[in-house]
Design an enzyme around this catalytic site. Structure first.
Site, PDB file in Angstrom:
ATOM      1  N   CYS A  52       0.835  -1.202   0.000  1.00 26.52           N
ATOM      2  CA  CYS A  52       0.000   0.000   0.000  1.00 26.52           C
ATOM      3  C   CYS A  52       0.869   1.251   0.000  1.00 26.52           C
ATOM      4  CB  CYS A  52      -0.955   0.001   1.191  1.00 26.52           C
ATOM      5  SG  CYS A  52      -2.381  -1.082   0.940  1.00 26.52           S
TER       6      CYS A  52
ATOM      7  N   ASP B 226     -49.521 -22.866 -32.146  1.00 26.28           N
ATOM      8  CA  ASP B 226     -50.407 -23.297 -31.062  1.00 26.28           C
ATOM      9  C   ASP B 226     -50.142 -24.751 -30.701  1.00 26.28           C
ATOM     10  OD1 ASP B 226     -53.305 -21.439 -32.299  1.00 26.28           O
ATOM     11  OD2 ASP B 226     -51.608 -20.835 -31.020  1.00 26.28           O
TER      12      ASP B 226
END
Lengths: 179, 531
Positions: free
Chosen positions: B24, B348
């Site tokens: 860091c 259908d």
């Protein structure tokens, strides 16, 4: 050879309302379609309002003079406009809401009633241009209107109306009493 | 450490003092060398200490006689007197006392970093890498590259800000100015370190565009509440969102940090941030593969089969469905979580699909297997066809997501041909129906059919019947072949739908007509490619 109830009328269940508003033989037939969505707050089944076979207008000798969808000063069924899937803007109908008034050439006037609660989807404009259609094909092309009830109301519709069998009993009773 | 310069010295000093890990620290100094971050943490610590010591030596050029110089060395908590602790004068360095005027430093190595909460520490180590790869390997995915995505707890942004403000303050006190722009993002540094290790262990490269995603969610419950002060300072950034558990999302926190003034921030949050007791937790290590798409054409031979499962009130009304019969095998072979079936139009329940079938595509979600040869696809097609006589598939193939668009185009634009078995109430003779063959481009006005009116808007559709061909059967029956525009309701064209489709067969023949059977003869879409 005849087919069923076939064609356009397949998948409809017939419900009857006889002697509407106490007027003898002014019977109506509501065709209720079998297709429905599932769920509260949604639509019920599509219903088609038609004259039942015993209605005076369908008896021989009757000629239709005019059909009027203007049922009051403020309300014309022809101005009904629906939009979207939920049919917003539709005129709301109660059981005794008039759909149209029909005059016959012998001077009689008949009011056609909704018979069910729901949204008015459309009225049949074909019978305006061709009134004979109403008498020739009362159960199909001569229909009066299409109404869509709410899902919650579907049951109450069929509870307030007669089945085909029950209607036939009514017809029988009429025959008996008249003879 | 050549990447660090003179002006970095106070920053390094301060951060090391206050519990920030070496990586860091490098980030805050804007060190962009990826390789450096990959050095073992221990080495980096040593290097930083060396870096600081060099400064000390410059100042202490007078102290060559062996007397203990004021120490600025950091001592590793774990180690005792080792060779590292001996300066080049051979004198043992002592742990600095708190009274030391040169700002005593506590050992920060071994402590959890107060900025990254351990992400750039333990979660860069082999153990964690092995853990991730174990999860990946046990999940049994097929992949040729990976993308590693990481979800960080939102309080990391807060701590980063706090540490940065501390650094800014220190630099101001020393008369330096500092730009924020070159701080290396934590996620970026993390990926620099972990990608090569994952890549090595998994045997495939890291690729930002890879469809195979390995994701890790980090959480640090100990410090979760650290974001809460932002809600009072910037309430409009934290609106309760419908599906999210916590209002303090990473995005909301970052937005609030952009808005909040430095003074307000420092009022509510310690600077420098405190050292946490524990590391982050790696909550979930998950794998996900991007969807694959399988296309083909299907024939339907049953008059009792819906396209999708037909379930009303929890009860299945008809057994199976087109999509289930096709997808079942694909789901099993591709080992997917779920599927999405779509087709170029549909028919259908009681309509057959003949000819070369209807195009369809199936999206297989999170498939474990993604590589299939043409041979394997053929065998898969055969397996589907062997399993049912209700449907058959052809041209089964893998396609891209973009290709699906072609299929949907077809739905609206392309023609279809049908064969209808028609009944009439009044008798017909052969000559009564031949005129139908001569009608071209017949325009229809079709109101929304009554059978779908409950769920579709009321409208009138203009559709065209391009051609018709009749086949006389007997006085009440004939077969009609039609070629129509996409979106034409055939059944309604035959029976008229209470006169709401005009013209219709009934009106053309001046009879009442009914449709007894309907077949789709062809769907004229030329996709997917014929195999």
């Amino acid at each position: 050879a005849a087919a069923g109830p076939g064609g356009a009328e397949r998948y409809f269940t017939r419900w009857y309302k006889p002697d509407v508003k106490g007027r003898p033989c002014e019977d109506f037939c509501v065709l209720q379609h079998s297709n429905r969505r599932v769920g509260w707050g949604g639509p019920g089944e599509i219903c088609v309002i038609t004259l039942a076979e015993a209605h005076p207008l369908l008896q021989s000798g009757k000629t239709i003079k005019s059909i009027n969808y203007q049922i009051s000063a403020n309300c014309s069924r022809l101005q009904n406009k629906v939009s979207g899937k939920s049919k917003r803007g539709a005129q709301f109908l109660t059981e005794l809401a008039p759909l149209c008034r029909i005059s016959s050439s012998d001077g009689e006037e008949y009011t056609i009633y909704s018979c069910i609660r729901g949204r008015l989807i459309e009225v049949n404009e074909n019978i305006l241009s061709n009134p004979a259609l109403l008498q020739q094909k009362p159960s199909t092309e001569g229909y009066i209107a299409v109404v869509l009830p709410k899902f919650e109301e579907s049951k109450s519709i069929t509870q307030g109306l007669l089945t085909r069998k029950e209607y036939e009993e009514v017809l029988l009773k009429r025959c008996d009493s008249s003879s | 450490m050549s990447s660090l310069t003179e002006k970095d010295r106070p920053v390094v000093q301060l951060l090391l003092n206050t519990g920030t890990c070496p990586r860091c620290i490098l980030r805050f100094c804007g060190v962009g060398s990826q390789v450096l971050y990959r050095h073992p943490a221990k080495d980096l610590m040593k290097d930083l200490q060396e870096f600081l010591k060099n400064n000390q030596e410059k100042e202490d050029t007078g102290c060559l006689d062996g007397a203990d110089p004021p120490s600025k060395r950091i001592r590793l908590e774990q180690t005792q007197e080792g060779p590292d602790d001996v300066n080049h004068n051979g004198v043992l360095q002592q742990v600095p006392s708190m009274n030391d005027g040169n700002a005593a430093m506590e050992s920060s190595a071994g402590k959890v970093c107060n900025v990254c909460l351990g992400i750039l520490q333990d979660f860069c180590e082999t153990d964690f890498v092995k853990k991730v790869c174990q999860k990946v390997n046990s999940a049994d995915y097929q992949f040729t590259s990976f993308v590693f995505s990481v979800s960080l707890p939102p309080q990391l942004s807060v701590r980063e800000r706090a540490a940065w403000l501390g650094v800014k303050q220190e630099m101001r006190n020393l008369g330096f100015s500092l730009a924020k722009d070159d701080i290396v993002q934590l996620k970026e540094a993390y990926k620099w370190i972990i990608h090569p290790q994952l890549s090595e262990e998994l045997g495939v490269p890291a690729d930002g565009k890879s469809l195979f995603e390995v994701s890790v969610v980090f959480a640090h419950p100990e410090t979760d509440k650290e974001c809460h002060f932002l809600a009072t300072a910037c309430p409009d950034c934290f609106k309760p969102a419908k599906n999210k558990q916590s209002v303090f999302t990473r995005m909301a926190v970052i937005k609030a940090l952009e808005k909040i003034k430095e003074e307000d921030f420092l009022k509510h949050f310690p600077c420098p941030p405190s050292s946490p007791k524990k590391l982050c937790d790696a909550l979930e290590i998950q794998c996900n593969n991007g969807a694959v798409f399988v296309a083909g054409r299907y024939n339907k031979y049953s008059r009792n089969l819906p396209q999708t499962p037909w379930i009303i009130d929890g009860e299945r009304k008809l057994e199976s469905s087109v999509e289930e019969l096709i997808s079942e095998h694909l789901m099993a072979e591709f080992k997917a979580d779920s599927f999405n079936f779509s087709s170029s139009g549909r028919e259908d329940v009681d309509v057959r699909t003949l000819g070369n079938g209807r195009p369809f595509a199936i999206e297989l979600v999170n498939p474990r297997r993604i590589h299939f040869t043409a041979e394997e696809m053929k065998r898969l097609q055969q397996a589907i066809n062997n399993s049912s006589d209700k449907i058959q598939v052809r041209d089964l193939q893998l396609v891209t997501r973009e290709a699906i668009g072609r299929m949907k185009e077809g739905e609206e634009e392309k023609t279809k041909t049908y064969s209808a078995l028609i009944w009439t109430d009044r008798a017909i003779q052969r000559e009564d129906i031949t005129f139908l063959d001569d009608i071209k481009e017949l325009k229809l006005d079709q109101k929304t059919p009554l059978r779908v009116l409950h769920r579709r808007p009321l409208a009138v559709r203009c559709r065209v019947i391009h051609t018709m061909r009749s086949e006389y059967i007997d006085e009440h029956h004939f077969r009609l072949h039609l070629k129509t525009q996409a979106g034409t309701y055939i059944k309604e064209f035959v029976h008229g739908d209470f006169g709401r489709t005009k013209p219709n067969i009934g009106s053309l023949l001046n009879r009442t007509a009914d449709i007894l059977e309907l077949d789709v003869e062809s769907v004229d879409v030329d996709w997917p490619p014929t195999l």
